[in-house]
Design an enzyme around this catalytic site. Structure first.
Site, PDB file in Angstrom:
ATOM      1  CD  GLU A  29     -22.090 -18.255 -44.860  1.00  0.00           C
ATOM      2  OE1 GLU A  29     -21.294 -17.802 -45.685  1.00  0.00           O
ATOM      3  OE2 GLU A  29     -21.911 -18.221 -43.631  1.00  0.00           O
ATOM      4  CD  GLU A  48     -28.544 -10.071 -22.533  1.00  0.00           C
ATOM      5  OE1 GLU A  48     -29.203  -9.563 -21.606  1.00  0.00           O
ATOM      6  OE2 GLU A  48     -27.779 -11.037 -22.377  1.00  0.00           O
TER       7      GLU A  48
END
Length: 308
Positions: free
Chosen positions: A122, A91
């Site tokens: 992960e 953004e």
């Protein structure tokens, strides 16, 4: 103690993994009662983030310092945490007009993990280090490791690598006594408590992370002059809606008519910051652009300089 038992013990100690007594009978509730309960739980999230504001401000100062010395802000995480980091990074260019490489979002498992679960990714600490190595991490960068539990191996590996390169490290978790919180140069650890659904940390914990990430990127961009007041003057007007917003923004910032704002924006090649400077100082585009460059792109500084 076996690996599985050791992991169970670690998880039991995490605030975010506890069982919430207020939602123990959520499966017996009506739809209205479920969403009312969730809303009540969410009200505490902003307050929990508020307790960490001094640390968030410290992190903003570190990020601004990195930008000023040509460094980057790098978010890295797994699962929901990684997705939120990538979202915030993506953004920044359209909102603040910065190049895509200034704020980087990295998620364990790569871009495919944005839409497809890649939970096993992960667990590999070496992958976190490798992903930072792949972007040529430098000492002038800042790395924000995002992990609700504060114990995700991928993020721990990334932070170890970042520290070895001399980069500033920030840990964003919801467990203040976690490994990531203790190893990072700056720890941001809002304690939101057990989730509505036990262990579903995309809920309150994810909301807390989003609030913190909003602050880190927005406050840093404000500090480096990417706004004029609260106007997004470095926004890239890339579609009709944003062009209309740019016109309104120039008009509001200068008090000029919409027609004058449109005409000046056209002469400024749709650069809102340049158009505002031209209107407020009466300068042509070339002169205003030169003053803006001399002011380091900070509009208030350019306006003040033009008045001398």
């Amino acid at each position: 103690m076996g690996v599985a038992e050791d992991l169970q013990t670690q998880l039991q100690r995490l605030v975010s993994e506890g069982r919430n007594p207020r939602t123990a009978d959520i499966d017996l509730m009506s739809s209205l009662d479920i969403v009312t309960t969730m809303n009540a739980e969410d009200r505490g999230v902003a307050a929990a983030v508020g307790e960490t504001l001094p640390h968030i401000a410290q992190a903003v100062d570190a990020i601004v310092g990195a930008f000023n010395r040509g460094g980057r802000l790098v978010y890295i995480g797994a699962g929901t945490s990684g997705r939120l980091g990538v979202l915030d990074a993506s953004e920044c260019p359209p909102t603040f007009g910065v190049p895509p490489g200034l704020v980087v979002g990295i998620i364990a498992g790569g871009l495919d993990a944005l839409v497809n679960a890649s939970e096993g990714a992960e667990d590999r600490a070496e992958a976190g280090a490798a992903d930072l190595r792949s972007i040529a991490l430098e000492a002038r960068d800042v790395v924000v490791g995002i992990a609700v539990s504060g114990r995700t191996p991928y993020v721990i590996g990334a932070l170890h690598y970042a520290k070895a390169q001399g980069a500033t490290t920030i840990g964003l978790t919801c467990n203040p006594d976690s490994p990531i919180a203790s190893m990072a140069d700056i720890s941001i650890a809002p304690v939101v408590g057990p989730e509505v659904i036990s262990g579903s940390t995309r809920l309150k914990s994810g909301t807390a992370q989003k609030l913190v990430l909003n602050m880190l990127s927005t406050a840093s961009m404000v500090r480096i002059g990417k706004t004029y007041g609260n106007l997004m003057v470095d926004m890239i007007a890339s579609n009709a809606k944003l062009v209309a917003r740019a016109v309104r923004m120039v008009s509001e910032a200068t008090g000029c008519s919409v027609a004058d704002a449109e005409q000046t924006l056209a002469r400024a090649a749709n650069d809102s910051k340049l158009a505002i400077l031209m209107i407020l100082t009466g300068q042509d585009a070339a002169t205003a652009k030169q003053h803006l460059a001399q002011a380091g792109g900070v509009l208030r500084r350019a306006i003040a300089g033009a008045a001398l």
